[in-house]
Design a protein around this motif. Structure first.
Motif, PDB file in Angstrom:
ATOM      1  N   GLU A   1      73.990  57.967 112.363  1.00 40.08           N
ATOM      2  CA  GLU A   1      74.268  59.023 111.389  1.00 40.08           C
ATOM      3  C   GLU A   1      73.593  60.333 111.778  1.00 40.08           C
ATOM      4  O   GLU A   1      74.210  61.415 111.713  1.00 40.08           O
ATOM      5  CB  GLU A   1      73.775  58.564 110.014  1.00 40.08           C
ATOM      6  CG  GLU A   1      73.924  59.569 108.903  1.00 40.08           C
ATOM      7  CD  GLU A   1      73.304  59.049 107.613  1.00 40.08           C
ATOM      8  OE1 GLU A   1      72.303  59.640 107.153  1.00 40.08           O
ATOM      9  OE2 GLU A   1      73.813  58.037 107.089  1.00 40.08           O
ATOM     10  N   GLU A   2      72.321  60.271 112.203  1.00 37.39           N
ATOM     11  CA  GLU A   2      71.589  61.490 112.525  1.00 37.39           C
ATOM     12  C   GLU A   2      72.095  62.136 113.808  1.00 37.39           C
ATOM     13  O   GLU A   2      72.168  63.360 113.914  1.00 37.39           O
ATOM     14  CB  GLU A   2      70.089  61.182 112.616  1.00 37.39           C
ATOM     15  CG  GLU A   2      69.477  60.836 111.256  1.00 37.39           C
ATOM     16  CD  GLU A   2      68.023  60.414 111.346  1.00 37.39           C
ATOM     17  OE1 GLU A   2      67.260  61.076 112.076  1.00 37.39           O
ATOM     18  OE2 GLU A   2      67.651  59.411 110.698  1.00 37.39           O
ATOM     19  N   LEU A   3      72.464  61.331 114.786  1.00 38.71           N
ATOM     20  CA  LEU A   3      72.995  61.890 116.025  1.00 38.71           C
ATOM     21  C   LEU A   3      74.369  62.521 115.812  1.00 38.71           C
ATOM     22  O   LEU A   3      74.761  63.443 116.530  1.00 38.71           O
ATOM     23  CB  LEU A   3      73.095  60.813 117.102  1.00 38.71           C
ATOM     24  CG  LEU A   3      71.793  60.213 117.615  1.00 38.71           C
ATOM     25  CD1 LEU A   3      72.073  59.152 118.677  1.00 38.71           C
ATOM     26  CD2 LEU A   3      70.862  61.286 118.163  1.00 38.71           C
ATOM     27  N   GLY A   4      75.100  62.010 114.827  1.00 37.64           N
ATOM     28  CA  GLY A   4      76.450  62.504 114.590  1.00 37.64           C
ATOM     29  C   GLY A   4      76.538  63.698 113.662  1.00 37.64           C
ATOM     30  O   GLY A   4      77.641  64.202 113.402  1.00 37.64           O
ATOM     31  N   LYS A   5      75.399  64.177 113.151  1.00 33.07           N
ATOM     32  CA  LYS A   5      75.432  65.318 112.235  1.00 33.07           C
ATOM     33  C   LYS A   5      75.910  66.582 112.951  1.00 33.07           C
ATOM     34  O   LYS A   5      75.508  66.849 114.086  1.00 33.07           O
ATOM     35  CB  LYS A   5      74.039  65.558 111.642  1.00 33.07           C
ATOM     36  CG  LYS A   5      73.624  64.533 110.606  1.00 33.07           C
ATOM     37  CD  LYS A   5      72.261  64.877 110.025  1.00 33.07           C
ATOM     38  CE  LYS A   5      71.865  63.876 108.931  1.00 33.07           C
ATOM     39  NZ  LYS A   5      70.520  64.177 108.382  1.00 33.07           N
ATOM     40  N   PRO A   6      76.755  67.370 112.295  1.00 29.69           N
ATOM     41  CA  PRO A   6      77.178  68.635 112.898  1.00 29.69           C
ATOM     42  C   PRO A   6      75.954  69.522 113.171  1.00 29.69           C
ATOM     43  O   PRO A   6      75.042  69.612 112.354  1.00 29.69           O
ATOM     44  CB  PRO A   6      78.076  69.260 111.818  1.00 29.69           C
ATOM     45  CG  PRO A   6      78.531  68.106 110.986  1.00 29.69           C
ATOM     46  CD  PRO A   6      77.400  67.125 110.992  1.00 29.69           C
ATOM     47  N   GLY A   7      75.935  70.131 114.318  1.00 24.03           N
ATOM     48  CA  GLY A   7      74.824  71.017 114.646  1.00 24.03           C
ATOM     49  C   GLY A   7      73.669  70.337 115.336  1.00 24.03           C
ATOM     50  O   GLY A   7      72.716  71.013 115.744  1.00 24.03           O
ATOM     51  N   TYR A   8      73.700  68.996 115.490  1.00 26.97           N
ATOM     52  CA  TYR A   8      72.616  68.320 116.185  1.00 26.97           C
ATOM     53  C   TYR A   8      72.615  68.759 117.650  1.00 26.97           C
ATOM     54  O   TYR A   8      73.637  68.698 118.339  1.00 26.97           O
ATOM     55  CB  TYR A   8      72.769  66.805 116.103  1.00 26.97           C
ATOM     56  CG  TYR A   8      71.725  66.062 116.923  1.00 26.97           C
ATOM     57  CD1 TYR A   8      70.452  65.844 116.411  1.00 26.97           C
ATOM     58  CD2 TYR A   8      72.008  65.627 118.227  1.00 26.97           C
ATOM     59  CE1 TYR A   8      69.487  65.187 117.173  1.00 26.97           C
ATOM     60  CE2 TYR A   8      71.051  64.973 118.983  1.00 26.97           C
ATOM     61  CZ  TYR A   8      69.792  64.753 118.455  1.00 26.97           C
ATOM     62  OH  TYR A   8      68.838  64.113 119.214  1.00 26.97           O
TER      63      TYR A   8
ATOM     64  N   THR B   1      65.093  58.228 107.351  1.00 23.24           N
ATOM     65  CA  THR B   1      65.367  58.899 108.618  1.00 23.24           C
ATOM     66  C   THR B   1      64.642  58.147 109.718  1.00 23.24           C
ATOM     67  O   THR B   1      63.617  57.499 109.460  1.00 23.24           O
ATOM     68  CB  THR B   1      64.903  60.369 108.578  1.00 23.24           C
ATOM     69  OG1 THR B   1      65.196  60.998 109.827  1.00 23.24           O
ATOM     70  CG2 THR B   1      63.408  60.480 108.315  1.00 23.24           C
ATOM     71  N   VAL B   2      65.162  58.184 110.947  1.00 22.03           N
ATOM     72  CA  VAL B   2      64.523  57.435 112.029  1.00 22.03           C
ATOM     73  C   VAL B   2      64.136  58.332 113.211  1.00 22.03           C
ATOM     74  O   VAL B   2      63.425  57.878 114.109  1.00 22.03           O
ATOM     75  CB  VAL B   2      65.428  56.280 112.532  1.00 22.03           C
ATOM     76  CG1 VAL B   2      65.623  55.254 111.429  1.00 22.03           C
ATOM     77  CG2 VAL B   2      66.759  56.802 113.056  1.00 22.03           C
ATOM     78  N   ILE B   3      64.587  59.561 113.224  1.00 19.77           N
ATOM     79  CA  ILE B   3      64.184  60.483 114.280  1.00 19.77           C
ATOM     80  C   ILE B   3      63.024  61.323 113.762  1.00 19.77           C
ATOM     81  O   ILE B   3      63.183  62.099 112.822  1.00 19.77           O
ATOM     82  CB  ILE B   3      65.341  61.394 114.736  1.00 19.77           C
ATOM     83  CG1 ILE B   3      66.487  60.565 115.305  1.00 19.77           C
ATOM     84  CG2 ILE B   3      64.842  62.385 115.792  1.00 19.77           C
ATOM     85  CD1 ILE B   3      67.678  61.387 115.779  1.00 19.77           C
TER      86      ILE B   3
ATOM     87  N   SER C   1      61.182  61.557 118.505  1.00 23.84           N
ATOM     88  CA  SER C   1      60.954  60.164 118.904  1.00 23.84           C
ATOM     89  C   SER C   1      61.584  59.222 117.892  1.00 23.84           C
ATOM     90  O   SER C   1      61.864  59.597 116.739  1.00 23.84           O
ATOM     91  CB  SER C   1      59.450  59.875 119.027  1.00 23.84           C
ATOM     92  OG  SER C   1      58.800  60.063 117.786  1.00 23.84           O
ATOM     93  N   VAL C   2      61.788  57.984 118.321  1.00 21.09           N
ATOM     94  CA  VAL C   2      62.294  56.919 117.467  1.00 21.09           C
ATOM     95  C   VAL C   2      61.360  55.724 117.621  1.00 21.09           C
ATOM     96  O   VAL C   2      61.070  55.297 118.745  1.00 21.09           O
ATOM     97  CB  VAL C   2      63.731  56.519 117.846  1.00 21.09           C
ATOM     98  CG1 VAL C   2      64.140  55.232 117.131  1.00 21.09           C
ATOM     99  CG2 VAL C   2      64.710  57.639 117.500  1.00 21.09           C
TER     100      VAL C   2
ATOM    101  N   ALA D   1      69.768  51.276 113.308  1.00 23.48           N
ATOM    102  CA  ALA D   1      70.996  51.592 114.038  1.00 23.48           C
ATOM    103  C   ALA D   1      71.900  52.513 113.232  1.00 23.48           C
ATOM    104  O   ALA D   1      72.415  53.517 113.744  1.00 23.48           O
ATOM    105  CB  ALA D   1      71.723  50.306 114.409  1.00 23.48           C
ATOM    106  N   ASP D   2      72.087  52.187 111.954  1.00 27.43           N
ATOM    107  CA  ASP D   2      72.963  53.016 111.116  1.00 27.43           C
ATOM    108  C   ASP D   2      72.416  54.424 110.959  1.00 27.43           C
ATOM    109  O   ASP D   2      73.159  55.410 111.045  1.00 27.43           O
ATOM    110  CB  ASP D   2      73.135  52.374 109.738  1.00 27.43           C
ATOM    111  CG  ASP D   2      73.928  51.072 109.795  1.00 27.43           C
ATOM    112  OD1 ASP D   2      74.662  50.874 110.788  1.00 27.43           O
ATOM    113  OD2 ASP D   2      73.807  50.262 108.865  1.00 27.43           O
ATOM    114  N   ARG D   3      71.110  54.520 110.710  1.00 26.40           N
ATOM    115  CA  ARG D   3      70.494  55.845 110.520  1.00 26.40           C
ATOM    116  C   ARG D   3      70.550  56.665 111.808  1.00 26.40           C
ATOM    117  O   ARG D   3      70.818  57.856 111.792  1.00 26.40           O
ATOM    118  CB  ARG D   3      69.057  55.703 110.050  1.00 26.40           C
ATOM    119  CG  ARG D   3      68.913  55.404 108.581  1.00 26.40           C
ATOM    120  CD  ARG D   3      69.224  56.647 107.743  1.00 26.40           C
ATOM    121  NE  ARG D   3      69.081  56.357 106.333  1.00 26.40           N
ATOM    122  CZ  ARG D   3      70.083  56.003 105.511  1.00 26.40           C
ATOM    123  NH1 ARG D   3      71.313  55.891 106.015  1.00 26.40           N
ATOM    124  NH2 ARG D   3      69.860  55.763 104.256  1.00 26.40           N
TER     125      ARG D   3
END
Length: 352
Positions: A113-120, A51-53, A66-67, A108-110
């Motif tokens: 992926e994390e920003l695109g999760k439903p409910g974010y 995870t990056v966030i 943060s990232v 970048a990939d992570r």
């Protein structure tokens, strides 16, 4: 081995980290033994991050996520509060922190992926908090730039803190983000003295380069603030007003400060640095730090860890408040970033 760091490095020591199962100490037993020199070259290993966030609930900081593209930082700032985090990798907070760096190669990939999760639910992401996202290895790895590209594509707000002029490389992305009220930039400026910068922040940009970068960003409509951080008693506290004024003249709209923090292994490293560079006042500096930290090197209590307490800390707070008011450095225009534009690519936006 001399305690004076080699040119371009913040420390010459590599103390055991606090998780090490054993520790060693050199003793003179009368037998000659050649010392194994420490490695001063920079090594970069790649990490595949899960995870990056990162999330935090600290009331002392103005963000909840943060990232950080890198672990460790080649800038080599002796006071860096992130040094103890290197212990989690079984590395020393000393010279290892400056020379054995870790790049999150899949950032970048992570992030996408994390920003695109439903409910974010979007809130401003702070970029480069634990270590500087624009440290020298960013020129090659470009992880920070890739993160900005994704944040722009997702219309996600971001706040950046740096002490590097390399940020100007990404002026195109920052300008577009600023046009949408999606970015603010804070520069850490600790001194206007080139020689003090050289020994305290050896591989960070010069004070003049940071001020030029601030001015350029400001002229391109990017809201800029200054962080006088850390303020160190008897080392740079006398520069506080001059730092704020120089930043104001370079386009800064707001300002903050942090009193020196010495958690965990940093206290030993910092005291050693004082003995090497300021032996005449080392005792006085450490005494003022203890007076501002309840008699200890560090007090981690929320509400106190950033500002301290006692006479010195109170006077510093008064000086900062007066200078900020005089220089009109409390403007918040452009710093309240817009979360309403968040739109993950490919996801249908809600109908109004």
């Amino acid at each position: 081995m001399s305690l004076v760091p080699p040119r371009g490095r913040g420390t010459a020591s590599n103390p055991n980290n606090r998780f090490a199962p054993t520790s060693s100490q050199a003793e003179d037993d009368g037998w000659y033994q050649e010392e194994t020199p420490l490695t001063w070259t920079t090594e970069v290993r790649r990490e595949t991050a899960k995870t990056v966030i990162s999330r935090n609930q600290s009331p002392d900081v103005g963000f909840d996520r943060s990232v950080n593209p890198y672990r460790g930082c080649e800038h080599g700032c002796i006071y860096c509060f992130a040094r103890p985090s290197h212990a989690y990798w079984d590395l020393s907070p000393g010279i290892d922190f400056e020379t054995k760096l870790i790049a999150k190669s899949n950032l970048a990939d992570r992030l996408e992926e994390e920003l695109g999760k439903p409910g974010y639910v979007p809130q401003p992401i702070a970029l480069g908090i634990n270590t500087d996202g624009y440290q020298p290895i960013e020129r090659e790895y470009q992880l920070t730039r890739r993160a900005l590209e994704i944040l722009l594509r997702f219309r996600h707000p971001v706040s950046i803190i740096t002490k590097s002029s390399l940020i100007l490389r990404d002026l195109d992305l920052l300008e577009e983000l600023a046009q949408r009220n999606l970015v603010s930039v804070a520069f850490s400026l600790t001194t206007l003295d080139d020689e003090l910068k050289r020994i305290m922040e050896p591989r960070a940009a010069s004070p003049k380069a940071r001020l030029r970068a601030m001015r350029t960003l400001s002229e391109h409509g990017i809201p800029v603030s200054v962080m006088a951080a850390p303020i160190i008693p008897m080392i740079n506290d006398m520069e506080l007003e001059a730092i704020l004024e120089a930043a104001r003249d370079a386009g800064a709209r707001s300002a903050g400060y942090v009193l020196l923090r010495l958690p965990l292994e940093i206290a030993e490293l910092f005291d050693e640095w004082l003995q090497a560079h300021f032996p005449d006042r080392a005792g006085h500096v450490m005494s003022l730090i203890r007076q501002s930290r309840g008699g200890k090197h560090y007090d981690s209590q929320f509400g106190k860890r950033m500002r301290g307490e006692g006479i010195f800390a109170d006077l510093l707070a008064q000086r900062f408040a007066l200078a900020r008011k005089r220089l009109d450095l409390n403007r918040r225009d452009g710093f309240q970033l817009d979360c309403s534009q968040f739109a993950p690519p490919g996801r249908q936006m809600a109908l109004l």
